[in-house]
Design a protein around this motif. Structure first.
Motif, mmCIF file in Angstrom:
data_model
loop_
_atom_site.group_PDB
_atom_site.id
_atom_site.type_symbol
_atom_site.label_atom_id
_atom_site.label_comp_id
_atom_site.label_asym_id
_atom_site.label_seq_id
_atom_site.Cartn_x
_atom_site.Cartn_y
_atom_site.Cartn_z
ATOM 1 N N SER A 1 0.840 -1.203 0.000
ATOM 2 C CA SER A 1 0.000 0.000 0.000
ATOM 3 C C SER A 1 0.867 1.242 0.000
ATOM 4 O O SER A 1 2.047 1.199 0.363
ATOM 5 N N VAL A 2 0.247 2.334 -0.397
ATOM 6 C CA VAL A 2 0.880 3.654 -0.406
ATOM 7 C C VAL A 2 -0.095 4.608 0.274
ATOM 8 O O VAL A 2 -1.285 4.627 -0.065
ATOM 9 N N THR A 3 0.405 5.397 1.226
ATOM 10 C CA THR A 3 -0.465 6.302 1.974
ATOM 11 C C THR A 3 0.162 7.685 2.039
ATOM 12 O O THR A 3 1.346 7.816 2.368
ATOM 13 N N LEU A 4 -0.625 8.695 1.719
ATOM 14 C CA LEU A 4 -0.199 10.085 1.794
ATOM 15 C C LEU A 4 -0.916 10.720 2.979
ATOM 16 O O LEU A 4 -2.143 10.604 3.101
ATOM 17 N N LEU A 5 -0.164 11.396 3.866
ATOM 18 C CA LEU A 5 -0.742 11.963 5.077
ATOM 19 C C LEU A 5 -0.230 13.385 5.318
ATOM 20 O O LEU A 5 0.983 13.639 5.223
ATOM 21 N N VAL B 1 -5.861 12.043 4.910
ATOM 22 C CA VAL B 1 -5.230 10.754 4.629
ATOM 23 C C VAL B 1 -5.746 10.251 3.288
ATOM 24 O O VAL B 1 -6.964 10.191 3.059
ATOM 25 N N LEU B 2 -4.832 9.883 2.409
ATOM 26 C CA LEU B 2 -5.182 9.259 1.128
ATOM 27 C C LEU B 2 -4.462 7.917 1.078
ATOM 28 O O LEU B 2 -3.232 7.874 1.018
ATOM 29 N N HIS B 3 -5.241 6.834 1.147
ATOM 30 C CA HIS B 3 -4.687 5.478 1.287
ATOM 31 C C HIS B 3 -4.965 4.676 0.025
ATOM 32 O O HIS B 3 -6.109 4.603 -0.435
ATOM 33 N N CYS B 4 -3.907 4.059 -0.509
ATOM 34 C CA CYS B 4 -4.015 3.311 -1.770
ATOM 35 C C CYS B 4 -3.478 1.893 -1.589
ATOM 36 O O CYS B 4 -2.252 1.678 -1.663
ATOM 37 N N PRO B 5 -4.344 0.889 -1.349
ATOM 38 C CA PRO B 5 -3.879 -0.500 -1.327
ATOM 39 C C PRO B 5 -3.428 -0.913 -2.738
ATOM 40 O O PRO B 5 -4.021 -0.466 -3.745
ATOM 41 N N ILE B 6 -2.405 -1.719 -2.808
ATOM 42 C CA ILE B 6 -1.881 -2.172 -4.099
ATOM 43 C C ILE B 6 -1.920 -3.693 -4.129
ATOM 44 O O ILE B 6 -1.276 -4.352 -3.297
ATOM 45 N N SER B 7 -2.656 -4.227 -5.056
ATOM 46 C CA SER B 7 -2.740 -5.683 -5.180
ATOM 47 C C SER B 7 -1.549 -6.199 -5.968
ATOM 48 O O SER B 7 -0.944 -5.459 -6.755
ATOM 49 N N PRO B 8 -1.175 -7.463 -5.786
ATOM 50 C CA PRO B 8 -0.049 -8.022 -6.543
ATOM 51 C C PRO B 8 -0.231 -7.952 -8.045
ATOM 52 O O PRO B 8 0.733 -7.926 -8.795
ATOM 53 N N LYS B 9 -1.488 -7.903 -8.506
ATOM 54 C CA LYS B 9 -1.767 -7.835 -9.951
ATOM 55 C C LYS B 9 -2.270 -6.450 -10.332
ATOM 56 O O LYS B 9 -3.157 -6.290 -11.150
ATOM 57 N N PHE B 10 -1.676 -5.429 -9.721
ATOM 58 C CA PHE B 10 -2.115 -4.055 -9.945
ATOM 59 C C PHE B 10 -2.010 -3.691 -11.418
ATOM 60 O O PHE B 10 -1.003 -3.941 -12.090
ATOM 61 N N ASP B 11 -3.079 -3.091 -11.922
ATOM 62 C CA ASP B 11 -3.125 -2.602 -13.301
ATOM 63 C C ASP B 11 -2.757 -1.121 -13.306
ATOM 64 O O ASP B 11 -3.463 -0.294 -12.725
#
Length: 280
Positions: A204-208, A267-277
């Motif tokens: 994941s990537v999170t901006l705070l 807070v801006l939270h971005c989960p990243i899946s292993p198959k991220f497009d």
């Protein structure tokens, strides 16, 4: 990117001077700043500055995926300057400024930029976390703010000491030996922290904004793993609620000396899946 966003102004009747937004494969977060009670020289205000700069920056990032983020930021600063240099005096030391966190996905990597004391939190697939924060403002501030921290938040004495501290701090803005932040000068972008991380290593990537990181870096009530657990199990809103709960329990800043009893929190939270497009 799948994005969860939460934001709250410091007080219900005040403008939120944070700004956050996302586009396919890109996201930005800005925390507007000024000098309380001081003339800014700008008729638009801090919230206008951060939101306008953030919108232009996100557009630059999304439209030109090969261009370095620092160049995109410099162009966005020039764009904002052109919008109000004819109506506003940008030579004021207290003219509006903003921190910047920006990320972009491309070529199997995450490219990032951090300028000012907002935070980029990178969670690895291996369970490790990395917080990228530009601490130059904090390092300079520690040398100046001792008189502020000795006084109760919200008192006239605290307000006077805080005004002096902020005035001293603005004198060190965007100069060698001081700190760098987005304002009227595009060259500040050259001093941002930048880097790339293989996308496959990230969970994941999170901006705070710094109003949202207080549980960790100001109050010491949590660590970054705790923050990620809240975001994974609940939401950015829940993280901000916990920050507010701590702030409300120490309204005078006796336990945790600070310039503001409460701050805008985003807070801006971005989960990243292993198959991220990357087109998402």
């Amino acid at each position: 990117m799948n994005v969860a966003l939460g934001t709250l102004p410091a007080e219900p009747d005040q403008q939120n001077e944070d700004f956050a937004a996302a586009a396919p494969g890109a996201a930005v977060l800005l925390d507007g700043a000024g000098v309380a009670g001081a003339e800014t020289g700008c008729v638009h205000g801090i919230a206008w500055f951060s939101s306008t700069l953030g919108g232009l920056l996100l557009g630059n990032i999304a439209q030109d995926p090969a261009r370095p983020l620092a160049d995109c930021l410099a162009d966005a600063i020039r764009g904002v300057r052109s919008l109000h240099e004819d109506t506003c005096d940008l030579t004021y030391r207290a003219s509006p400024t903003s921190t910047v966190v920006a990320v972009r996905v491309g070529g199997g990597a995450l490219e990032y930029l951090v300028l000012g004391d907002s935070t980029l939190l990178l969670a690895g697939q291996d369970g490790k976390t990395t917080a990228v924060t530009d601490d130059r403002l904090d390092q300079v501030g520690k040398q100046l703010r001792a008189p502020v921290d000795r006084l109760p938040t919200g008192t006239p004495e605290h307000a006077a000491a805080l005004a002096q501290y902020r005035d001293d701090l603005t004198g060190l803005r965007n100069r060698p030996g001081g700190f760098w932040i987005a304002g009227p000068e595009p060259r500040a972008a050259e001093h941002a922290l930048t880097g790339t991380v293989p996308l496959e290593t990230l969970a994941s990537v999170t901006l705070l904004s710094d109003g949202a990181t207080r549980l960790v870096d100001r109050f010491g009530l949590a660590d970054w793993t705790d923050v990620l657990n809240v975001l994974a199990s609940a939401s950015p809103d829940e993280l901000i609620r916990r920050v507010r709960e701590a702030e409300n329990g120490d309204p005078d800043g006796q336990r945790w000396p600070r310039g503001k009893a409460r701050d805008d929190a985003t807070v801006l939270h971005c989960p990243i899946s292993p198959k991220f497009d990357e087109s998402q």
